[in-house]
Write a protein that holds these residues in place. Structure first.
Motif, PDB file in Angstrom:
ATOM      1  N   TRP B 103      -2.510   7.683  -3.536  1.00 38.43           N
ATOM      2  CA  TRP B 103      -1.497   6.742  -4.031  1.00 38.43           C
ATOM      3  C   TRP B 103      -2.256   5.303  -3.577  1.00 38.43           C
ATOM      4  CZ3 TRP B 103      -1.396   9.332   0.359  1.00 38.43           C
ATOM      5  CH2 TRP B 103      -1.035   8.854   1.564  1.00 38.43           C
ATOM      6  N   GLN B 105      -0.670   1.537  -2.265  1.00 40.49           N
ATOM      7  CA  GLN B 105       0.458   0.596  -1.771  1.00 40.49           C
ATOM      8  C   GLN B 105       0.444  -0.833  -2.445  1.00 40.49           C
ATOM      9  OE1 GLN B 105       2.366   2.739  -0.209  1.00 40.49           O
ATOM     10  NE2 GLN B 105       2.679   1.481   1.379  1.00 40.49           N
ATOM     11  N   ASN B 107      -0.035  -3.586  -1.782  1.00 40.32           N
ATOM     12  CA  ASN B 107      -0.815  -4.507  -1.286  1.00 40.32           C
ATOM     13  C   ASN B 107      -2.275  -4.078  -1.737  1.00 40.32           C
ATOM     14  OD1 ASN B 107      -1.793  -2.440   0.289  1.00 40.32           O
ATOM     15  ND2 ASN B 107      -1.051  -3.266   2.219  1.00 40.32           N
ATOM     16  N   LEU B 109      -3.945  -1.320  -1.216  1.00 39.52           N
ATOM     17  CA  LEU B 109      -4.896  -0.318  -0.379  1.00 39.52           C
ATOM     18  C   LEU B 109      -4.756   0.792  -1.067  1.00 39.52           C
ATOM     19  CD1 LEU B 109      -3.841  -1.115   3.411  1.00 39.52           C
ATOM     20  CD2 LEU B 109      -6.137  -1.429   2.104  1.00 39.52           C
ATOM     21  N   PHE B 111      -4.871   4.851  -0.943  1.00 36.66           N
ATOM     22  CA  PHE B 111      -5.071   5.916   0.035  1.00 36.66           C
ATOM     23  C   PHE B 111      -5.343   7.197  -0.789  1.00 36.66           C
ATOM     24  CE2 PHE B 111      -2.634   4.421   3.725  1.00 36.66           C
ATOM     25  CZ  PHE B 111      -2.430   3.067   3.095  1.00 36.66           C
ATOM     26  N   ILE B 411      -8.963   5.381   3.324  1.00 40.52           N
ATOM     27  CA  ILE B 411      -8.153   3.937   2.836  1.00 40.52           C
ATOM     28  C   ILE B 411      -9.045   3.079   2.303  1.00 40.52           C
ATOM     29  CG2 ILE B 411      -6.611   1.840   3.346  1.00 40.52           C
ATOM     30  CD1 ILE B 411      -5.364   3.946   5.585  1.00 40.52           C
ATOM     31  N   ARG B 412      -9.269   2.960   0.982  1.00 42.15           N
ATOM     32  CA  ARG B 412     -10.014   1.771   0.376  1.00 42.15           C
ATOM     33  C   ARG B 412      -9.633   0.524   0.003  1.00 42.15           C
ATOM     34  NH1 ARG B 412     -11.616   6.940  -0.807  1.00 42.15           N
ATOM     35  NH2 ARG B 412     -14.013   7.294  -0.816  1.00 42.15           N
ATOM     36  N   GLY B 413      -9.954  -0.684   0.502  1.00 36.93           N
ATOM     37  CA  GLY B 413      -9.305  -1.741   0.315  1.00 36.93           C
ATOM     38  C   GLY B 413     -10.379  -2.905  -0.152  1.00 36.93           C
ATOM     39  N   LYS B 414      -9.763  -4.440  -0.445  1.00 40.26           N
ATOM     40  CA  LYS B 414     -10.791  -5.231  -1.031  1.00 40.26           C
ATOM     41  C   LYS B 414     -10.722  -6.417   0.170  1.00 40.26           C
ATOM     42  CE  LYS B 414     -10.395  -4.196  -5.699  1.00 40.26           C
ATOM     43  NZ  LYS B 414     -11.633  -3.297  -5.528  1.00 40.26           N
ATOM     44  N   GLY B 415     -10.646  -6.112   1.271  1.00 40.57           N
ATOM     45  CA  GLY B 415     -10.444  -7.145   2.396  1.00 40.57           C
ATOM     46  C   GLY B 415      -9.062  -7.334   2.952  1.00 40.57           C
ATOM     47  N   GLN B 416      -8.106  -6.456   2.667  1.00 46.78           N
ATOM     48  CA  GLN B 416      -6.784  -6.584   3.104  1.00 46.78           C
ATOM     49  C   GLN B 416      -6.807  -6.696   4.407  1.00 46.78           C
ATOM     50  OE1 GLN B 416      -7.508  -4.691   0.444  1.00 46.78           O
ATOM     51  NE2 GLN B 416      -6.078  -4.336  -0.973  1.00 46.78           N
ATOM     52  N   VAL B 417      -5.893  -7.737   5.055  1.00 42.85           N
ATOM     53  CA  VAL B 417      -5.663  -7.605   6.578  1.00 42.85           C
ATOM     54  C   VAL B 417      -4.093  -7.583   6.726  1.00 42.85           C
ATOM     55  CG1 VAL B 417      -7.541  -9.221   7.236  1.00 42.85           C
ATOM     56  CG2 VAL B 417      -5.340 -10.253   6.429  1.00 42.85           C
ATOM     57  N   ARG B 418      -3.751  -7.147   7.927  1.00 40.29           N
ATOM     58  CA  ARG B 418      -2.137  -7.019   7.778  1.00 40.29           C
ATOM     59  C   ARG B 418      -1.449  -8.099   8.216  1.00 40.29           C
ATOM     60  NH1 ARG B 418       0.766  -2.173  11.390  1.00 40.29           N
ATOM     61  NH2 ARG B 418       2.877  -2.509  11.061  1.00 40.29           N
ATOM     62  N   GLY B 419      -0.438  -8.552   7.701  1.00 40.89           N
ATOM     63  CA  GLY B 419       0.337  -9.648   7.981  1.00 40.89           C
ATOM     64  C   GLY B 419       1.334  -9.282   9.297  1.00 40.89           C
TER      65      GLY B 419
END
Lengths: 419, 419
Positions: B103, B105, B107, B109, B111, B411-419
């Motif tokens: 799935w 998210q 933002n 990310l 999963f 988890i594959r992202g594109k540079g996401q950081v947590r707020g």
């Protein structure tokens, strides 16, 4: 343990088993309404809960520090948040009865793997009273009976919260023993709980490393937990430097005290001279301290030397261990030696390197180009979590409602017999 | 346990952990070829294996009965079947790398929950040598390292089988320590294995109730097992009588010694006078004995009276306990009291009664209009099974390749950081 603890515990677990059977046959709507009822009681009895909490605080040893006192303290706002948390679990989708797999064999037998509750859960936590409310809500919602054991210092608060959950259950005609609480702060009772292989299906400890390791050491009942989150962020030579900077700063400093915070930065030697000097400067300014290996010190001489145990230390504080590695295999070897199987991240633009890394660690959660701080049930979309597990059996990573279920096989036939 | 056992075991588990890491990074094709290689070695070294087995048989105490001796005995046909069994596991689909959920998210990310090996498995079994080969094949295929411990009486045979598995592994460049065997018949080493929480991820015992209960009692490592299969077949008042007759005869008598055999027949009082007399006559003729409660005796006076423990007895023999009950709730109450959580079946044409029953027992496997003898990994379509589990955690029912896996989150992202 003495005979009397064992007798007390048998009474509790027998009632819990009975309640679990009855809960497993209740409707989703009943369980959800019980939670909404419990939330109403929490709000309605706010002043009694504040009084109970005051008793706990008054009894607190002077040796306890401010952080401990703060974790134990309830306020009207915190009670409202607790009630809202319980209501939030009520609106999550029913985790029971999901058809996890379905197939038909050539002989016509229809197979279904269907989600069912685990049974009886023992929840052991420390001083934060809301953990008891969250855990009870998640267990009820997933059809599990739970026996709560909070920190000895929070017993009065825990009893009030327990009372609210029980009222919610009884209003719906559900068995009040679905949520029980150990009747005293007696440590021997906890020991008996950890040994109760027939009465308890799983123990979930939530708290510091000391608590979790003690539970893991003493329990004969299976444990879902993580003792520590020694998480790594590895910046590969093909990383986007700006992305790496943002991820590392966030992974370490957003909330240094959570288990998903990065404790160690690994950097490829090729990229270390470009990454480390500005990164260390920025993080220093933000109050971060460092422990560096010789290769990192060679690049940023001001970095303090890492001591032998530093790479095995979960700082839970604005402290970052730094090591320079040769390549992905070097990073994997470091993680194999020091990692705790929690969360590991790589920053790179190179898909081959990313896949090699994702497939090469023991992490329950592995990330590519994202901050390790995302290791959290809420961020996964689970709505709520009862903990994070790093073992191999049953559940790994955030433990939400789905992870609090088991399954059974249902086989429907038309009179088939086996040849 | 003494220091020396502990040291021996640490050597084994350290090697196993290392092999597990390496296996988890091997290819499906390598693991499958290793099994085919092992099968070839089993056939090529047939005479050495027969010699080793002869040594075991010569050493057997005269007190052992014929059934025990038969289980221990290898013949060319049995070795061929063992080799074919190993090859059969090689052609099953790869259980690793399956995407169990996926799935994204809000933002961005992405999963994925992906199947990975469990790690290190401790396999404890009794005298049948082929269990070691089957277990090793299933573990290798699922990327798990395994430490085998067969019955003390079958040590020479087990060593030869182990040698074949190791040759298969080394031919493929896989770590030979992926399959290890406890080096002696020393019971203290087994004790050490059961305690090795850091070195072993799960213990799978396979054998009689005595073995399994001892393992469950002593183990600190989680155990996947069933101690007994006290299975019930319940004939509801709306059953098709002819279907009920066929199912009960098969469920009890097809192979009375397997764990999925029915031990107790429950019959609704309304239908008992029509069902019991002809059924008892037919089964008596087929050599079945009975233990009946008073209500069943009132219908068929020739039935011998059940003694207090009979309904708690897993006969594993052509003996059937019979009780007459009022209705579905009566059947469920009987099963709640005596069942072992293995397999429970209802025979009825009434869907409401069936659903009430399926949802009301603690059985890992529940059946409607089918023989309990179908509780078997092969009949489920799993190809092969390492055992059947009745616990709540991780796997229930037949434990096949899929059940020998855990999962991790990617988890594959594109540079996401947590707020």
């Amino acid at each position: 343990m003495s005979g009397s603890e064992s007798a007390v515990l048998t009474t509790l677990t027998t009632a819990a088993r009975h309640a679990a059977t009855s809960l497993s046959r209740s409707s989703d709507e009943q369980r959800a309404r019980a939670l909404r009822g419990a939330a109403r009681v929490l709000r309605a009895r706010m002043s009694a809960l504040l009084d109970a909490n005051q008793k706990d605080l008054m009894g607190l040893s002077a040796e306890r520090n401010d952080a401990f006192r703060d974790r134990l303290t309830l306020t009207p706002e915190r009670i409202e948040a607790m009630a809202a948390g319980v209501e939030a679990v009520a609106v999550l989708p029913d985790p029971l009865g999901r058809v996890l797999a379905e197939w038909t064999q050539p002989n016509g037998l229809q197979f279904r793997r269907v989600a069912v509750p685990l049974g009886v859960i023992g929840m052991i936590y420390e001083s934060r009273p809301n953990v008891g409310a969250d855990a009870a809500a998640l267990c009820i919602r997933s059809g599990n009976a739970v026996i709560l054991r909070g920190g000895a210092e929070s017993l009065h608060s825990a009893r009030e919260i327990h009372r609210a959950m029980v009222e919610g259950l009884t209003q719906e005609g559900l068995d009040p023993c679905s949520v029980q609480i150990l009747p005293s702060a007696d440590r021997a009772l906890v020991g008996a709980l950890l040994q109760a292989v027939d009465g308890v299906d799983v123990i979930i400890p939530r708290g510091g490393k000391g608590l979790v390791e003690r539970v893991q050491r003493e329990a004969r009942v299976p444990v879902l937990a993580h003792a520590e989150g020694l998480c790594h962020t590895y910046v590969h030579q093909d990383a986007d430097l700006e992305m790496a900077r943002q991820i590392v700063v966030n992974a370490k400093l957003r909330r240094p005290g959570i288990c998903g915070a990065t404790e160690t930065l690994l950097v490829d030697r090729v990229i270390a001279p470009a990454l480390l000097p500005p990164l260390v400067a920025e993080m220093s300014e933000k109050g971060c301290a460092f422990r560096a290996d010789k290769r990192a010190q060679a690049i940023v001489p001001a970095l303090p030397a890492a001591q032998p145990d530093d790479f095995a230390t979960e700082w839970l504080a604005p402290v970052l261990s730094i090591a320079v590695v040769d390549d992905v295999e070097g990073a994997l070897a470091h993680i194999a030696r020091y990692g705790s199987g929690h969360t590991e991240a790589i920053v790179t633009e190179n898909p081959q390197a990313a896949e090699l890394f994702l497939n090469g660690t023991e992490g329950a959660v592995v990330m590519w180009n994202a901050s390790t701080q995302f290791c959290d049930g809420g961020e996964f979309g689970f709505g709520a979590e009862i903990g994070i597990a790093t073992g191999r059996l049953h559940a790994r990573g955030p433990v939400g409602l789905e992870q609090l279920t088991s399954y059974r096989y249902e086989i429907r036939g038309k009179g088939q017999v086996r040849g």
